[in-house]
Design a protein around this motif. Sequence first.
Motif, mmCIF file in Angstrom:
data_model
loop_
_atom_site.group_PDB
_atom_site.id
_atom_site.type_symbol
_atom_site.label_atom_id
_atom_site.label_comp_id
_atom_site.label_asym_id
_atom_site.label_seq_id
_atom_site.Cartn_x
_atom_site.Cartn_y
_atom_site.Cartn_z
ATOM 1 N N GLU A 148 0.642 -1.238 -0.117
ATOM 2 C CA GLU A 148 0.131 0.021 0.063
ATOM 3 C C GLU A 148 0.822 1.078 0.051
ATOM 4 O OE1 GLU A 148 -4.203 -1.533 2.229
ATOM 5 O OE2 GLU A 148 -2.407 -0.954 3.376
ATOM 6 N N LEU A 149 1.832 1.256 0.786
ATOM 7 C CA LEU A 149 2.898 2.229 0.882
ATOM 8 C C LEU A 149 3.676 2.554 -0.541
ATOM 9 C CD1 LEU A 149 4.207 4.711 2.316
ATOM 10 C CD2 LEU A 149 5.893 3.058 3.177
ATOM 11 N N ARG A 150 3.875 1.444 -1.229
ATOM 12 C CA ARG A 150 4.751 1.453 -2.382
ATOM 13 C C ARG A 150 3.960 2.067 -3.577
ATOM 14 N NH1 ARG A 150 5.374 -3.626 -3.133
ATOM 15 N NH2 ARG A 150 4.186 -3.848 -5.089
ATOM 16 N N VAL A 151 2.498 1.676 -3.265
ATOM 17 C CA VAL A 151 1.561 2.002 -4.578
ATOM 18 C C VAL A 151 1.596 3.660 -4.402
ATOM 19 C CG1 VAL A 151 -0.839 2.280 -5.103
ATOM 20 C CG2 VAL A 151 0.435 0.087 -4.802
ATOM 21 N N ILE A 152 1.619 4.359 -3.440
ATOM 22 C CA ILE A 152 1.442 5.747 -3.222
ATOM 23 C C ILE A 152 2.773 6.228 -3.758
ATOM 24 C CG2 ILE A 152 1.711 7.559 -1.431
ATOM 25 C CD1 ILE A 152 -0.093 5.982 0.375
ATOM 26 N N TYR A 153 4.123 6.021 -3.581
ATOM 27 C CA TYR A 153 4.986 6.338 -4.191
ATOM 28 C C TYR A 153 5.166 6.157 -5.598
ATOM 29 C CZ TYR A 153 7.521 7.396 -0.047
ATOM 30 O OH TYR A 153 8.103 8.282 1.334
ATOM 31 N N GLU A 154 4.651 4.944 -6.285
ATOM 32 C CA GLU A 154 4.608 4.743 -7.411
ATOM 33 C C GLU A 154 3.670 5.511 -8.294
ATOM 34 O OE1 GLU A 154 5.479 -0.338 -7.874
ATOM 35 O OE2 GLU A 154 3.385 0.388 -7.704
ATOM 36 N N THR A 155 2.202 5.817 -7.593
ATOM 37 C CA THR A 155 1.293 6.999 -8.340
ATOM 38 C C THR A 155 2.027 8.285 -8.459
ATOM 39 O OG1 THR A 155 -0.216 5.511 -7.224
ATOM 40 C CG2 THR A 155 -0.877 7.878 -7.951
ATOM 41 N N LEU A 182 5.438 9.041 -8.282
ATOM 42 C CA LEU A 182 6.487 8.927 -9.217
ATOM 43 C C LEU A 182 6.024 8.986 -10.585
ATOM 44 C CD1 LEU A 182 9.138 7.378 -6.663
ATOM 45 C CD2 LEU A 182 8.993 9.796 -7.413
ATOM 46 N N GLY A 183 4.936 8.259 -10.873
ATOM 47 C CA GLY A 183 4.454 7.829 -12.189
ATOM 48 C C GLY A 183 5.424 6.826 -12.783
ATOM 49 N N LYS A 184 6.148 5.539 -11.820
ATOM 50 C CA LYS A 184 6.589 4.678 -12.401
ATOM 51 C C LYS A 184 6.563 3.420 -11.288
ATOM 52 C CE LYS A 184 11.038 5.983 -10.353
ATOM 53 N NZ LYS A 184 12.372 6.346 -10.880
ATOM 54 N N ALA A 185 6.854 2.137 -11.741
ATOM 55 C CA ALA A 185 7.061 1.065 -11.169
ATOM 56 C C ALA A 185 8.179 1.196 -10.104
ATOM 57 C CB ALA A 185 6.835 -0.176 -11.850
ATOM 58 N N ILE A 186 8.057 0.671 -8.880
ATOM 59 C CA ILE A 186 9.165 0.574 -8.124
ATOM 60 C C ILE A 186 9.491 -0.916 -7.799
ATOM 61 C CG2 ILE A 186 10.080 1.258 -5.598
ATOM 62 C CD1 ILE A 186 8.387 3.627 -6.016
ATOM 63 N N ASP A 187 10.869 -1.207 -7.853
ATOM 64 C CA ASP A 187 11.196 -2.573 -7.170
ATOM 65 C C ASP A 187 10.735 -2.849 -5.719
ATOM 66 O OD1 ASP A 187 13.085 -4.982 -7.822
ATOM 67 O OD2 ASP A 187 13.844 -4.140 -5.871
ATOM 68 N N ARG A 188 10.099 -3.752 -5.715
ATOM 69 C CA ARG A 188 9.650 -4.340 -4.295
ATOM 70 C C ARG A 188 10.584 -4.240 -3.265
ATOM 71 N NH1 ARG A 188 8.746 -9.015 -2.179
ATOM 72 N NH2 ARG A 188 9.531 -10.022 -3.887
ATOM 73 N N ARG A 189 11.607 -5.161 -3.770
ATOM 74 C CA ARG A 189 12.577 -5.396 -2.764
ATOM 75 C C ARG A 189 13.426 -4.242 -2.328
ATOM 76 N NH1 ARG A 189 12.705 -9.997 -5.685
ATOM 77 N NH2 ARG A 189 12.037 -11.861 -4.608
ATOM 78 N N ASN A 190 13.895 -3.462 -3.373
ATOM 79 C CA ASN A 190 14.712 -2.171 -3.084
ATOM 80 C C ASN A 190 13.909 -1.183 -2.442
ATOM 81 O OD1 ASN A 190 16.869 -0.746 -3.573
ATOM 82 N ND2 ASN A 190 16.172 0.382 -5.217
ATOM 83 N N PHE A 191 12.534 -0.931 -2.548
ATOM 84 C CA PHE A 191 11.835 0.089 -1.982
ATOM 85 C C PHE A 191 11.662 -0.492 -0.312
ATOM 86 C CE2 PHE A 191 7.707 1.302 -0.478
ATOM 87 C CZ PHE A 191 7.685 2.436 -0.394
ATOM 88 N N GLN A 192 11.325 -1.677 -0.084
ATOM 89 C CA GLN A 192 11.269 -2.080 1.298
ATOM 90 C C GLN A 192 12.490 -1.774 2.033
ATOM 91 O OE1 GLN A 192 8.978 -5.533 1.926
ATOM 92 N NE2 GLN A 192 10.414 -6.086 3.666
ATOM 93 N N ARG A 193 13.583 -2.271 1.463
ATOM 94 C CA ARG A 193 14.864 -2.106 2.119
ATOM 95 C C ARG A 193 15.190 -0.485 2.422
ATOM 96 N NH1 ARG A 193 19.697 -0.363 0.150
ATOM 97 N NH2 ARG A 193 18.939 -0.624 -2.070
#
Length: 260
Positions: free
Chosen positions: A192-199, A201-212
Amino acid sequence: MKKDMLPSGISGEGVVLYMPSVSVECVILGFHSGGLKVLLRKLKINDQWMLPGSLIAIDEDVDKSAQRTLYKRTGIRGVSPRQFYFFGRKDRTDSNDHVLKEFNIEGVETPWYLQRFMSVGYYALVQFDQIKPMKSKENDDEIFDWFMLDSLPELYADHKKIIRKAIDTVRMHIGYIPIGYKLLPEKFTMPELRVIYETILGKAIDRRNFQRKVLSVGLIEPLNETRKIGPHKSPILYSFDKKKYAEAEKNGIQFMSNNF
């Protein structure tokens, strides 16, 4: 300009005098159904949607006007909208007079809505479920709705540009101002937090890198809880460290960037 030449409206405290041809426009953003939405309003007699906004009282600070507008339209307190741009193109508005209903404006020799009109833009990040859009007392035929950022309806004047500028501003801020606390519930998942950043930034974000990277900042902490969303999926729940988040929001953060 003489007081009797100023636009005026009626409030609970009597007659209020407003600055002519100057307003605040609020871009109110909430997270719902897996994406960011913006709150819009319109009059039933008009096809175009508008941002929640207000004229500025002659004895009122501009920031206070934005806070008043946010509270008046959403009923939410404790959220300070951020000023992000001044919109002053000479041809940015038209002469539609349907907005007069908003303020119960008395007539003046040169109507304010026919003059050059300028707006100060503010954005606010809010928890979707806490918002209860409210009509102004002057408008019984006013309606509100939330729209996904990629599915905006026809908007009045340059309000679509105002929304885009707000998102661009949040995108620039995302490297040093934490995002998420005011958009998510108390307990949330990492996706849920990652989707906010993706929206934003307008791009997909690597899941593992984002969490780290997010965990390294120290603003969120895992809970000893999961949320069951399917027979084989039970993601861990997280919460924000309110004290650290407030410090980061005030002083900025140094080790996050928009390059996840």
